[in-house]
Design an enzyme around this catalytic site. Structure first.
Site, PDB file in Angstrom:
ATOM      1  N   TYR A 112       1.316  -8.699  13.669  1.00 58.10           N
ATOM      2  CA  TYR A 112       1.872  -7.361  13.935  1.00 58.10           C
ATOM      3  C   TYR A 112       3.009  -7.115  14.844  1.00 58.10           C
ATOM      4  O   TYR A 112       4.046  -6.819  14.786  1.00 58.10           O
ATOM      5  CB  TYR A 112       0.762  -6.477  14.238  1.00 58.10           C
ATOM      6  CG  TYR A 112       1.166  -5.034  14.502  1.00 58.10           C
ATOM      7  CD1 TYR A 112       1.446  -4.157  13.458  1.00 58.10           C
ATOM      8  CD2 TYR A 112       1.039  -4.547  15.574  1.00 58.10           C
ATOM      9  CE1 TYR A 112       1.864  -2.856  13.710  1.00 58.10           C
ATOM     10  CE2 TYR A 112       1.741  -3.163  16.015  1.00 58.10           C
ATOM     11  CZ  TYR A 112       1.971  -2.207  15.011  1.00 58.10           C
ATOM     12  OH  TYR A 112       2.132  -1.157  15.000  1.00 58.10           O
ATOM     13  N   ILE A 171      -0.920   6.600  19.467  1.00 53.56           N
ATOM     14  CA  ILE A 171      -0.976   7.905  18.679  1.00 53.56           C
ATOM     15  C   ILE A 171      -2.355   8.199  17.939  1.00 53.56           C
ATOM     16  O   ILE A 171      -2.944   7.197  17.317  1.00 53.56           O
ATOM     17  CB  ILE A 171       0.318   7.682  17.680  1.00 53.56           C
ATOM     18  CG1 ILE A 171       1.418   7.037  18.215  1.00 53.56           C
ATOM     19  CG2 ILE A 171       0.556   9.184  16.918  1.00 53.56           C
ATOM     20  CD1 ILE A 171       2.212   8.041  19.476  1.00 53.56           C
ATOM     21  N   SER A 199       7.085  -0.258  17.408  1.00 50.31           N
ATOM     22  CA  SER A 199       5.749  -0.253  18.165  1.00 50.31           C
ATOM     23  C   SER A 199       6.118  -0.605  19.548  1.00 50.31           C
ATOM     24  O   SER A 199       7.078  -1.392  19.858  1.00 50.31           O
ATOM     25  CB  SER A 199       4.712  -0.870  17.653  1.00 50.31           C
ATOM     26  OG  SER A 199       3.523  -0.723  18.477  1.00 50.31           O
ATOM     27  N   GLY A 213       5.007   5.472   3.792  1.00 49.98           N
ATOM     28  CA  GLY A 213       3.750   5.679   4.439  1.00 49.98           C
ATOM     29  C   GLY A 213       3.458   6.835   5.210  1.00 49.98           C
ATOM     30  O   GLY A 213       2.926   7.174   6.131  1.00 49.98           O
ATOM     31  N   ALA A 214       3.777   7.992   4.141  1.00 46.55           N
ATOM     32  CA  ALA A 214       3.778   9.104   4.807  1.00 46.55           C
ATOM     33  C   ALA A 214       2.568   9.897   4.344  1.00 46.55           C
ATOM     34  O   ALA A 214       2.357  11.386   4.487  1.00 46.55           O
ATOM     35  CB  ALA A 214       5.021  10.201   4.212  1.00 46.55           C
ATOM     36  N   SER A 215       1.593   9.290   3.257  1.00 45.77           N
ATOM     37  CA  SER A 215       0.221   9.996   2.957  1.00 45.77           C
ATOM     38  C   SER A 215      -0.873  10.022   4.139  1.00 45.77           C
ATOM     39  O   SER A 215      -1.774  10.843   3.980  1.00 45.77           O
ATOM     40  CB  SER A 215      -0.338   9.347   1.988  1.00 45.77           C
ATOM     41  OG  SER A 215      -0.817   7.847   2.454  1.00 45.77           O
ATOM     42  N   ASN A 223       8.805   3.683   7.888  1.00 50.88           N
ATOM     43  CA  ASN A 223       7.452   3.925   8.452  1.00 50.88           C
ATOM     44  C   ASN A 223       6.441   3.045   8.077  1.00 50.88           C
ATOM     45  O   ASN A 223       5.477   2.668   8.940  1.00 50.88           O
ATOM     46  CB  ASN A 223       7.244   5.416   8.645  1.00 50.88           C
ATOM     47  CG  ASN A 223       5.865   5.774   9.265  1.00 50.88           C
ATOM     48  OD1 ASN A 223       5.698   5.660  10.734  1.00 50.88           O
ATOM     49  ND2 ASN A 223       4.641   5.843   8.402  1.00 50.88           N
ATOM     50  N   ALA A 240       5.032  -9.578  16.186  1.00 47.49           N
ATOM     51  CA  ALA A 240       6.138 -10.253  15.676  1.00 47.49           C
ATOM     52  C   ALA A 240       6.902  -9.374  14.615  1.00 47.49           C
ATOM     53  O   ALA A 240       8.019  -9.310  14.709  1.00 47.49           O
ATOM     54  CB  ALA A 240       5.707 -11.597  14.869  1.00 47.49           C
ATOM     55  N   THR A 241       6.296  -8.781  13.629  1.00 45.00           N
ATOM     56  CA  THR A 241       7.102  -7.992  12.737  1.00 45.00           C
ATOM     57  C   THR A 241       7.691  -6.673  13.450  1.00 45.00           C
ATOM     58  O   THR A 241       8.880  -6.186  13.296  1.00 45.00           O
ATOM     59  CB  THR A 241       6.175  -6.993  11.814  1.00 45.00           C
ATOM     60  OG1 THR A 241       5.364  -6.395  12.221  1.00 45.00           O
ATOM     61  CG2 THR A 241       5.348  -8.295  11.024  1.00 45.00           C
TER      62      THR A 241
HETATM   63  P1  NAP Z   1      -1.978   4.519   8.773  1.00 48.26           P
HETATM   64  O1  NAP Z   1      -2.480   5.939   9.354  1.00 48.26           O
HETATM   65  O2  NAP Z   1      -2.522   3.368   8.567  1.00 48.26           O
HETATM   66  O3  NAP Z   1      -1.039   4.777   7.520  1.00 48.26           O
HETATM   67  C1  NAP Z   1      -0.221   4.030   6.817  1.00 48.26           C
HETATM   68  C2  NAP Z   1       0.538   4.642   5.571  1.00 48.26           C
HETATM   69  O4  NAP Z   1       1.344   3.495   5.097  1.00 48.26           O
HETATM   70  C3  NAP Z   1      -0.285   5.230   4.632  1.00 48.26           C
HETATM   71  O5  NAP Z   1       0.408   6.245   3.945  1.00 48.26           O
HETATM   72  C4  NAP Z   1      -0.040   3.911   3.375  1.00 48.26           C
HETATM   73  O6  NAP Z   1      -0.704   4.671   2.274  1.00 48.26           O
HETATM   74  C5  NAP Z   1       1.071   3.467   3.735  1.00 48.26           C
HETATM   75  N1  NAP Z   1       1.349   1.929   3.129  1.00 48.26           N
HETATM   76  C6  NAP Z   1       0.654   1.003   3.685  1.00 48.26           C
HETATM   77  N2  NAP Z   1       0.962  -0.174   3.298  1.00 48.26           N
HETATM   78  C7  NAP Z   1       2.220   0.343   2.148  1.00 48.26           C
HETATM   79  C8  NAP Z   1       3.028  -0.299   1.254  1.00 48.26           C
HETATM   80  N3  NAP Z   1       2.666  -1.466   1.174  1.00 48.26           N
HETATM   81  N4  NAP Z   1       3.776   0.413   0.573  1.00 48.26           N
HETATM   82  C9  NAP Z   1       3.853   1.808   0.830  1.00 48.26           C
HETATM   83  N5  NAP Z   1       3.087   2.376   1.984  1.00 48.26           N
HETATM   84  C10 NAP Z   1       2.257   1.569   2.371  1.00 48.26           C
HETATM   85  O7  NAP Z   1      -0.856   4.112   9.724  1.00 48.26           O
HETATM   86  P2  NAP Z   1      -0.269   4.764  11.218  1.00 48.26           P
HETATM   87  O8  NAP Z   1      -1.056   4.524  12.269  1.00 48.26           O
HETATM   88  O9  NAP Z   1       0.268   6.126  10.940  1.00 48.26           O
HETATM   89  O10 NAP Z   1       1.055   3.564  11.385  1.00 48.26           O
HETATM   90  C11 NAP Z   1       2.326   3.971  10.852  1.00 48.26           C
HETATM   91  C12 NAP Z   1       3.436   3.257  11.479  1.00 48.26           C
HETATM   92  O11 NAP Z   1       3.426   3.501  12.941  1.00 48.26           O
HETATM   93  C13 NAP Z   1       3.134   1.846  11.351  1.00 48.26           C
HETATM   94  O12 NAP Z   1       4.632   1.020  11.096  1.00 48.26           O
HETATM   95  C14 NAP Z   1       2.534   1.097  12.723  1.00 48.26           C
HETATM   96  O13 NAP Z   1       3.133   0.029  12.809  1.00 48.26           O
HETATM   97  C15 NAP Z   1       3.545   2.349  13.617  1.00 48.26           C
HETATM   98  N6  NAP Z   1       2.527   2.540  14.786  1.00 48.26           N
HETATM   99  C16 NAP Z   1       1.234   3.077  15.018  1.00 48.26           C
HETATM  100  C17 NAP Z   1       0.836   3.357  15.970  1.00 48.26           C
HETATM  101  C18 NAP Z   1      -0.411   4.024  16.091  1.00 48.26           C
HETATM  102  O14 NAP Z   1      -0.898   4.430  17.330  1.00 48.26           O
HETATM  103  N7  NAP Z   1      -0.901   4.524  15.001  1.00 48.26           N
HETATM  104  C19 NAP Z   1       1.477   2.879  17.187  1.00 48.26           C
HETATM  105  C20 NAP Z   1       2.646   2.177  17.039  1.00 48.26           C
HETATM  106  C21 NAP Z   1       3.364   1.998  16.050  1.00 48.26           C
HETATM  107  P3  NAP Z   1      -1.231   3.448   1.142  1.00 48.26           P
HETATM  108  O15 NAP Z   1      -2.323   2.652   1.825  1.00 48.26           O
HETATM  109  O16 NAP Z   1      -1.807   4.533   0.132  1.00 48.26           O
HETATM  110  O17 NAP Z   1      -0.180   2.817   0.495  1.00 48.26           O
END
Ligand code: NAP
Length: 259
Positions: free
Chosen positions: A157, A190, A143, A14-16, A91, A159-160
């Site tokens: 969410y 974030i 999270s 999930g690094a894009s 991630n 629960a995961t």
């Molecule tokens: P995001 O900006 O939506 O990015 C999600 C990333 O995951 C994208 O690179 C997406 O690319 C990839 N992805 C999604 N489904 C995937 C799959 N099946 N296989 C491989 N890659 C996949 O999300 P984020 O906000 O950065 O969140 C990242 C992590 O941080 C998550 O685990 C989330 O629960 C956690 N988190 C986020 C926050 C926050 O405030 N943002 C807070 C607490 C925890 P593709 O769609 O191209 O696959």
């Protein structure tokens, strides 16, 4: 000063975008060789190119954490291109917001498959390579939502994100004999591409509920992951680090105002 991660092979799923991209940037800026993983190939390639242009070593892999074959191919690609795997940052995660009454069971399954089973599959695929590292590291992105707090629409969410921690507490015991540690970062709110779209007023209100007075940056999570991946964190396993600006601390709005 921590021992450098220079030359270590790091996979970030999930690094894009968002937090994963921030984690990848922090590792790349410290000299690690990073494999940027996401389903959308063009996005993964663009993120890897950004890291390379800034002087880092990065490659892209189009992979889906819900797919076992894809995760095995991801691990093989990192091993081949970067000479092994030292660190996995599990991630990738999704957070559709739907209340229980309106939630289709298929949405529940999709969130479980991505956030929870996806963590398991990526870790299982990387394990044979992490065993060959002189100090393998697994860092989960959990999270505060679920393990500590709740938010309407995020039963699945939450629960995961709890499930990842339950997994971690047994996996860390199973992997200890290989010198592999498993820890988790619990981000608060974030600033990511998605969140910035919610508007200035919304972000200001959210920041006001956080003792440190600001939302987190993706690098705040990247720095915590970097520490957990360091040689110096080698005696820490099965633990969580909350990175939320103190958000979960105040017991009421009054407590925040009083300060
Ligand atoms: P995001 O900006 O939506 O990015 C999600 C990333 O995951 C994208 O690179 C997406 O690319 C990839 N992805 C999604 N489904 C995937 C799959 N099946 N296989 C491989 N890659 C996949 O999300 P984020 O906000 O950065 O969140 C990242 C992590 O941080 C998550 O685990 C989330 O629960 C956690 N988190 C986020 C926050 C926050 O405030 N943002 C807070 C607490 C925890 P593709 O769609 O191209 O696959």
């Amino acid at each position: 000063m921590l021992t450098s991660v220079e030359g270590r092979s790091v996979i970030v799923t999930g690094a894009s975008k968002g937090i994963g991209k921030g984690i990848a940037r922090v590792f790349a800026s410290h000299g690690a060789k990073v494999l940027v993983v996401a389903r959308t190939e063009a996005d993964a390639q663009a993120a890897a190119a950004e890291l390379s242009e800034s002087g880092g070593t990065a490659a892209a892999f189009s992979g889906d954490v819900t797919d076992w074959d894809s995760m095995q191919a991801m691990a093989a690609a990192a091993a081949e291109q970067h000479g092994g795997i030292d660190v996995l940052c599990a991630n990738a995660g999704i957070y559709p917001q739907t209340k229980v009454e309106e939630m289709d069971p298929s949405e529940w399954d999709h969130v479980m498959a991505t956030n929870l089973k996806g963590s398991f599959l990526s870790i299982k695929a990387c394990l044979p390579h992490l065993k060959n590292s002189d100090g393998g590291r697994i860092v989960l992105t959990s999270s505060i939502t679920g393990p500590v707090t709740g938010y309407p629409g995020w039963t699945h969410y939450g629960a995961t994100k709890c499930g990842q921690l339950g997994f971690m507490r047994t996996a860390c015991m199973e992997f200890a004999k290989y010198g592999i540690t498993v820890n988790a970062v619990l981000p608060g709110n974030i600033v990511t591409e998605g969140l910035s779209g919610l508007g200035e007023d919304y972000l200001k209100t959210m920041a006001a509920s956080i003792p440190l007075g600001r939302l987190g940056a993706v690098e705040d999570i990247g720095n915590a992951a970097l520490f957990l991946a360091s040689k110096e964190a080698g005696y820490i396993t099965g633990q969580t680090i909350t990175v939320d600006g103190g958000q979960i601390i105040p017991d009421s709005i009054e407590a925040l105002e009083e300060a």
